[in-house]
Design an enzyme around this catalytic site. Structure first.
Site, short mmCIF file in Angstrom:
data_model
loop_
_atom_site.label_atom_id
_atom_site.label_comp_id
_atom_site.label_asym_id
_atom_site.label_seq_id
_atom_site.Cartn_x
_atom_site.Cartn_y
_atom_site.Cartn_z
N ASP A 102 0.69 -1.27 0.03
CA ASP A 102 0.02 0.11 -0.12
C ASP A 102 0.80 1.26 0.07
O ASP A 102 2.03 1.19 0.35
CB ASP A 102 -0.88 0.25 1.25
CG ASP A 102 -1.97 -1.15 1.17
OD1 ASP A 102 -2.25 -1.84 0.35
OD2 ASP A 102 -2.33 -1.48 2.37
N1 URA Z 1 -1.32 -6.01 3.75
C1 URA Z 1 -1.77 -4.80 3.88
O1 URA Z 1 -2.78 -4.60 4.50
N2 URA Z 1 -0.95 -3.90 3.32
C2 URA Z 1 0.09 -3.80 2.53
O2 URA Z 1 0.60 -2.98 1.93
C3 URA Z 1 0.74 -5.31 2.56
C4 URA Z 1 0.16 -6.29 3.23
#
Ligand code: URA
Length: 232
Positions: A102
């Site tokens: 993310d």
């Molecule tokens: N899980 C998440 O919620 N976000 C990420 O960036 C990676 C794994």
């Protein structure tokens, strides 16, 4: 392979730049100054030296990036800075991130131009391990840990696969998962009534984040790291 193609694949420069380097006598093949950019070389056995530096042929390229918050895992984006923009232009050719973190997640991200390897590492059938360091809003109870380690309902058809939780402090833990569903870690913590307040990936497919890499820095994978990934 033609010498100019080889030099381009080794990220020495564009086709016209490498032609000019050859013209300037900056490239030797087996200790003889190359006279033309279109000569054929054996990329696996000939010794090509550019400005005194021997070039080892690499069909594919592999980089570990310590992704900072605020950049997106994409090759192009109209709004935000992408992870590729953290590498110099001459290294970006054909590279893409292996999977997604993310925008507000930091840590280990693999960048490569090896589509087959990326495909294998992301295949749900492979269950490649991913370990995240989490800061969370509230301490995890032992029931929460048991639930995360057994499988929780994040609104998919099936529960999450068993994960591993390692408590580090009141509001810190490591979570190892073997899947990569959208926002998976955040949704898993939500499923046990908690909230992720900071997320960092520290390992992926047996690779560990190189702690000497500052946020936003990258390095090439070592031969043994590449081998490790190919063994997955
Ligand atoms: N899980 C998440 O919620 N976000 C990420 O960036 C990676 C794994």
């Amino acid at each position: 392979m033609r010498l100019d193609k080889f030099l381009c694949e080794m990220n020495i420069g564009s086709r016209s730049q490498v032609k000019s380097y050859v013209k300037q006598g900056l490239v030797t093949v087996n200790d003889v100054i190359a006279k033309a950019a279109d000569v054929k070389i054996d990329e696996f056995h000939d010794t090509v030296i550019y400005k005194g530096k021997p070039l080892k042929y690499q069909r594919y390229h592999y980089y570990m990036l310590n992704k900072p918050q605020g950049v997106v895992c994409a090759t192009q984006d109209n709004v935000s800075r992408t992870v590729l923009e953290l590498l110099p232009k001459e290294l970006r050719k054909n590279l893409f991130p292996v999977g997604r973190l993310d925008k507000d997640t930091e840590g280990l991200l693999l960048l490569t131009d090896d589509g087959d390897l990326a495909h294998r590492l992301l295949s749900p059938a492979k269950h490649v391990d991913k370990t995240y360091l989490l800061q969370i809003a509230a301490p995890l109870s032992s029931a929460d840990c048991r639930a995360l380690e057994t499988g929780v309902d994040i609104g998919e058809d099936t529960l999450t696969r068993p994960a591993k939780v390692e408590i580090l402090g009141e509001k810190n833990c490591l979570l190892t998962i073997h899947e990569g569903k959208f926002h998976q870690v955040k949704r898993m913590l939500k499923a046990v009534g908690n909230e992720v307040t900071a997320l960092k990936r520290v390992s992926f497919g047996g690779l560990h984040l190189d702690e000497t890499l500052n946020s936003g820095a990258y390095r090439e994978l070592t031969d043994s790291e590449v081998k490790l990934l190919h063994e997955k």
